[in-house]
Design a protein around this motif. Structure first.
Motif, PDB file in Angstrom:
ATOM      1  N   PHE A  33      -5.939   1.809  14.002  1.00  0.00           N
ATOM      2  CA  PHE A  33      -5.107   0.691  13.562  1.00  0.00           C
ATOM      3  C   PHE A  33      -3.681   0.858  14.083  1.00  0.00           C
ATOM      4  O   PHE A  33      -3.175   1.977  14.186  1.00  0.00           O
ATOM      5  CB  PHE A  33      -5.031   0.642  12.027  1.00  0.00           C
ATOM      6  CG  PHE A  33      -6.360   0.525  11.351  1.00  0.00           C
ATOM      7  CD1 PHE A  33      -7.163   1.641  11.175  1.00  0.00           C
ATOM      8  CD2 PHE A  33      -6.803  -0.694  10.884  1.00  0.00           C
ATOM      9  CE1 PHE A  33      -8.397   1.542  10.548  1.00  0.00           C
ATOM     10  CE2 PHE A  33      -8.036  -0.809  10.251  1.00  0.00           C
ATOM     11  CZ  PHE A  33      -8.830   0.319  10.091  1.00  0.00           C
ATOM     12  N   TYR A  35       0.266  -0.578  13.207  1.00  0.00           N
ATOM     13  CA  TYR A  35       1.135  -1.274  12.274  1.00  0.00           C
ATOM     14  C   TYR A  35       2.566  -1.202  12.784  1.00  0.00           C
ATOM     15  O   TYR A  35       2.940  -0.303  13.522  1.00  0.00           O
ATOM     16  CB  TYR A  35       1.101  -0.624  10.879  1.00  0.00           C
ATOM     17  CG  TYR A  35      -0.233  -0.645  10.179  1.00  0.00           C
ATOM     18  CD1 TYR A  35      -1.145   0.391  10.349  1.00  0.00           C
ATOM     19  CD2 TYR A  35      -0.583  -1.702   9.345  1.00  0.00           C
ATOM     20  CE1 TYR A  35      -2.366   0.383   9.696  1.00  0.00           C
ATOM     21  CE2 TYR A  35      -1.805  -1.717   8.681  1.00  0.00           C
ATOM     22  CZ  TYR A  35      -2.691  -0.665   8.868  1.00  0.00           C
ATOM     23  OH  TYR A  35      -3.902  -0.678   8.229  1.00  0.00           O
ATOM     24  N   GLN A  37       6.498  -1.223  11.106  1.00  0.00           N
ATOM     25  CA  GLN A  37       7.197  -1.091   9.824  1.00  0.00           C
ATOM     26  C   GLN A  37       8.692  -1.258  10.008  1.00  0.00           C
ATOM     27  O   GLN A  37       9.317  -0.584  10.832  1.00  0.00           O
ATOM     28  CB  GLN A  37       6.904   0.263   9.177  1.00  0.00           C
ATOM     29  CG  GLN A  37       7.470   0.388   7.767  1.00  0.00           C
ATOM     30  CD  GLN A  37       7.080   1.664   7.080  1.00  0.00           C
ATOM     31  OE1 GLN A  37       6.979   2.725   7.702  1.00  0.00           O
ATOM     32  NE2 GLN A  37       6.795   1.588   5.772  1.00  0.00           N
ATOM     33  N   GLY A  42       8.585  -4.656   5.874  1.00  0.00           N
ATOM     34  CA  GLY A  42       7.625  -3.718   5.326  1.00  0.00           C
ATOM     35  C   GLY A  42       6.593  -3.331   6.358  1.00  0.00           C
ATOM     36  O   GLY A  42       6.869  -3.283   7.554  1.00  0.00           O
ATOM     37  N   LEU A  43       5.376  -3.086   5.895  1.00  0.00           N
ATOM     38  CA  LEU A  43       4.291  -2.624   6.755  1.00  0.00           C
ATOM     39  C   LEU A  43       3.487  -3.848   7.229  1.00  0.00           C
ATOM     40  O   LEU A  43       2.863  -4.533   6.424  1.00  0.00           O
ATOM     41  CB  LEU A  43       3.403  -1.672   5.963  1.00  0.00           C
ATOM     42  CG  LEU A  43       2.407  -0.806   6.696  1.00  0.00           C
ATOM     43  CD1 LEU A  43       3.108   0.100   7.692  1.00  0.00           C
ATOM     44  CD2 LEU A  43       1.615   0.019   5.692  1.00  0.00           C
ATOM     45  N   PHE A  45       0.492  -5.360   9.650  1.00  0.00           N
ATOM     46  CA  PHE A  45      -0.694  -5.086  10.454  1.00  0.00           C
ATOM     47  C   PHE A  45      -0.556  -5.758  11.818  1.00  0.00           C
ATOM     48  O   PHE A  45      -0.138  -6.923  11.912  1.00  0.00           O
ATOM     49  CB  PHE A  45      -1.936  -5.614   9.737  1.00  0.00           C
ATOM     50  CG  PHE A  45      -3.165  -5.675  10.589  1.00  0.00           C
ATOM     51  CD1 PHE A  45      -3.577  -6.867  11.159  1.00  0.00           C
ATOM     52  CD2 PHE A  45      -3.919  -4.534  10.819  1.00  0.00           C
ATOM     53  CE1 PHE A  45      -4.724  -6.944  11.944  1.00  0.00           C
ATOM     54  CE2 PHE A  45      -5.062  -4.592  11.611  1.00  0.00           C
ATOM     55  CZ  PHE A  45      -5.462  -5.792  12.170  1.00  0.00           C
ATOM     56  N   TYR A  48      -6.598  -3.779  15.258  1.00  0.00           N
ATOM     57  CA  TYR A  48      -7.395  -2.591  15.095  1.00  0.00           C
ATOM     58  C   TYR A  48      -8.645  -2.622  15.958  1.00  0.00           C
ATOM     59  O   TYR A  48      -9.109  -3.686  16.381  1.00  0.00           O
ATOM     60  CB  TYR A  48      -7.701  -2.293  13.627  1.00  0.00           C
ATOM     61  CG  TYR A  48      -8.956  -2.860  13.023  1.00  0.00           C
ATOM     62  CD1 TYR A  48      -8.981  -4.152  12.510  1.00  0.00           C
ATOM     63  CD2 TYR A  48     -10.104  -2.078  12.876  1.00  0.00           C
ATOM     64  CE1 TYR A  48     -10.116  -4.653  11.887  1.00  0.00           C
ATOM     65  CE2 TYR A  48     -11.237  -2.571  12.257  1.00  0.00           C
ATOM     66  CZ  TYR A  48     -11.227  -3.856  11.758  1.00  0.00           C
ATOM     67  OH  TYR A  48     -12.361  -4.347  11.130  1.00  0.00           O
ATOM     68  N   ASP A  56      -9.790  -7.048  15.510  1.00  0.00           N
ATOM     69  CA  ASP A  56      -8.890  -8.013  14.882  1.00  0.00           C
ATOM     70  C   ASP A  56      -7.496  -7.792  15.430  1.00  0.00           C
ATOM     71  O   ASP A  56      -6.932  -6.724  15.246  1.00  0.00           O
ATOM     72  CB  ASP A  56      -8.928  -7.823  13.362  1.00  0.00           C
ATOM     73  CG  ASP A  56      -8.094  -8.854  12.605  1.00  0.00           C
ATOM     74  OD1 ASP A  56      -7.173  -9.465  13.197  1.00  0.00           O
ATOM     75  OD2 ASP A  56      -8.346  -9.032  11.406  1.00  0.00           O
ATOM     76  N   SER A  58      -5.051 -10.197  14.835  1.00  0.00           N
ATOM     77  CA  SER A  58      -4.374 -11.343  14.231  1.00  0.00           C
ATOM     78  C   SER A  58      -2.893 -11.112  13.958  1.00  0.00           C
ATOM     79  O   SER A  58      -2.133 -12.048  13.802  1.00  0.00           O
ATOM     80  CB  SER A  58      -5.074 -11.737  12.928  1.00  0.00           C
ATOM     81  OG  SER A  58      -5.095 -10.650  12.028  1.00  0.00           O
ATOM     82  N   LEU A  91       3.401   2.470  13.694  1.00  0.00           N
ATOM     83  CA  LEU A  91       2.507   3.463  13.115  1.00  0.00           C
ATOM     84  C   LEU A  91       1.076   3.239  13.589  1.00  0.00           C
ATOM     85  O   LEU A  91       0.599   2.108  13.636  1.00  0.00           O
ATOM     86  CB  LEU A  91       2.525   3.383  11.588  1.00  0.00           C
ATOM     87  CG  LEU A  91       3.822   3.826  10.902  1.00  0.00           C
ATOM     88  CD1 LEU A  91       3.867   3.333   9.474  1.00  0.00           C
ATOM     89  CD2 LEU A  91       3.951   5.339  10.939  1.00  0.00           C
ATOM     90  N   GLN A 101      -7.183   5.604   5.370  1.00  0.00           N
ATOM     91  CA  GLN A 101      -6.473   5.600   6.644  1.00  0.00           C
ATOM     92  C   GLN A 101      -5.539   6.798   6.711  1.00  0.00           C
ATOM     93  O   GLN A 101      -4.807   7.077   5.759  1.00  0.00           O
ATOM     94  CB  GLN A 101      -5.684   4.302   6.808  1.00  0.00           C
ATOM     95  CG  GLN A 101      -6.582   3.083   6.846  1.00  0.00           C
ATOM     96  CD  GLN A 101      -5.931   1.887   7.509  1.00  0.00           C
ATOM     97  OE1 GLN A 101      -4.750   1.885   7.810  1.00  0.00           O
ATOM     98  NE2 GLN A 101      -6.709   0.855   7.748  1.00  0.00           N
TER      99      GLN A 101
ATOM    100  N   TYR B  37      -1.016   4.006  -1.598  1.00  0.00           N
ATOM    101  CA  TYR B  37      -0.452   4.914  -0.607  1.00  0.00           C
ATOM    102  C   TYR B  37       0.992   5.202  -0.999  1.00  0.00           C
ATOM    103  O   TYR B  37       1.697   4.322  -1.497  1.00  0.00           O
ATOM    104  CB  TYR B  37      -0.467   4.284   0.789  1.00  0.00           C
ATOM    105  CG  TYR B  37      -1.820   4.312   1.466  1.00  0.00           C
ATOM    106  CD1 TYR B  37      -2.801   3.376   1.162  1.00  0.00           C
ATOM    107  CD2 TYR B  37      -2.118   5.288   2.421  1.00  0.00           C
ATOM    108  CE1 TYR B  37      -4.038   3.420   1.780  1.00  0.00           C
ATOM    109  CE2 TYR B  37      -3.361   5.326   3.051  1.00  0.00           C
ATOM    110  CZ  TYR B  37      -4.306   4.387   2.715  1.00  0.00           C
ATOM    111  OH  TYR B  37      -5.531   4.429   3.325  1.00  0.00           O
ATOM    112  N   TYR B  90       2.695   1.744  -1.716  1.00  0.00           N
ATOM    113  CA  TYR B  90       1.962   0.559  -1.264  1.00  0.00           C
ATOM    114  C   TYR B  90       0.614   0.486  -1.976  1.00  0.00           C
ATOM    115  O   TYR B  90      -0.142   1.458  -2.002  1.00  0.00           O
ATOM    116  CB  TYR B  90       1.688   0.627   0.240  1.00  0.00           C
ATOM    117  CG  TYR B  90       2.873   0.388   1.135  1.00  0.00           C
ATOM    118  CD1 TYR B  90       3.513   1.449   1.768  1.00  0.00           C
ATOM    119  CD2 TYR B  90       3.339  -0.902   1.382  1.00  0.00           C
ATOM    120  CE1 TYR B  90       4.588   1.230   2.613  1.00  0.00           C
ATOM    121  CE2 TYR B  90       4.409  -1.131   2.227  1.00  0.00           C
ATOM    122  CZ  TYR B  90       5.032  -0.061   2.833  1.00  0.00           C
ATOM    123  OH  TYR B  90       6.098  -0.288   3.676  1.00  0.00           O
TER     124      TYR B  90
END
Lengths: 112, 113
Positions: A33, A35, A37, A42-43, A45, A48, A56, A58, A91, A101, B37, B90
């Protein structure tokens, strides 16, 4: 077990330059995956892979971002024509069937 | 689509007081996996605890959470906050058989002396 490895740990690029980020997942993990940040967002996506196949994407900005996984031992995230708003910590995480994960240390990208 | 809601962006506590961080979710999956998390400063997120069993308490490192499917909640609790608990937390979910994880927006916990 070295965990997820990401290189470089820090990267500084000028506006308009290309940046390639590398990720080596934990051996035996079938999913990888990516990401992004930031403090504000924030985090987020991005994309992946499972068993090296893209599943995906997206979350990927369509025009300048691309990701590949040419073999089971590494994945790359490429950002073309970097912009200041691309500055973030990127990340990489890998996962096996337990769904947990495992995150790498991240690459801090700074676009000047 | 699936979503995770963490209503508090920042929670500030005095050491020794109880911790409760809220997490609710929406999902199409009847048997989702829920996770918490934790991310300490200058570190990456790491799994704190996980659950997929309805109404069963899950504990790890002094924290606990119970998945309540009836209310779509998975709140994180601890009886007594420590300074070292200061971090970003999270909440996340994934569906049965899937790998993609949906993360909430995160709650920053600051514990002061």
């Amino acid at each position: 077990n070295a965990g997820v490895i990401q290189t470089p740990r820090h990267k500084v690029t000028g506006k308009g330059q290309e940046a390639t980020l590398w990720c080596e997942p934990i051996s035996g993990h079938s999913a990888v995956f990516w990401y992004r940040q930031t403090i504000v967002q924030g985090l987020e996506f991005l994309t992946y892979f499972r068993n090296q196949a893209p599943i995906d994407d997206s979350g990927m900005p369509k025009e300048r971002f691309s990701a590949q996984m040419p073999n089971q031992s590494h994945s790359t995230l490429k950002i073309q024509s970097t912009q200041p708003q691309d500055s973030a910590v990127y990340l990489c995480a890998s996962s096996e069937s337990s769904y947990e994960q495992y995150f790498g240390p991240g690459t801090r990208l700074t676009v000047l | 689509g699936d979503s995770v809601t963490q209503t508090e962006g920042l929670v500030t506590l005095t050491e020794g007081l109880p911790v409760m961080l809220n997490c609710t979710y929406q999902t199409i999956y009847s048997n989702p996996f829920l996770f918490w998390y934790v991310q300490h400063l200058n570190e990456s997120p790491r799994l704190l605890l996980k659950s997929f069993t309805d109404n069963k308490r899950t504990e790890h490192q002094g924290f606990h959470a119970t998945l309540h499917k009836s209310s779509s909640s998975f709140h994180l609790q601890k009886s007594s906050a420590q300074l070292s608990d200061s971090a970003l937390y999270y909440c996340a979910l994934t569906g049965t058989g899937g790998y993609k994880v949906v993360f909430g927006s995160g709650t920053r916990l600051l514990v002061s002396p």
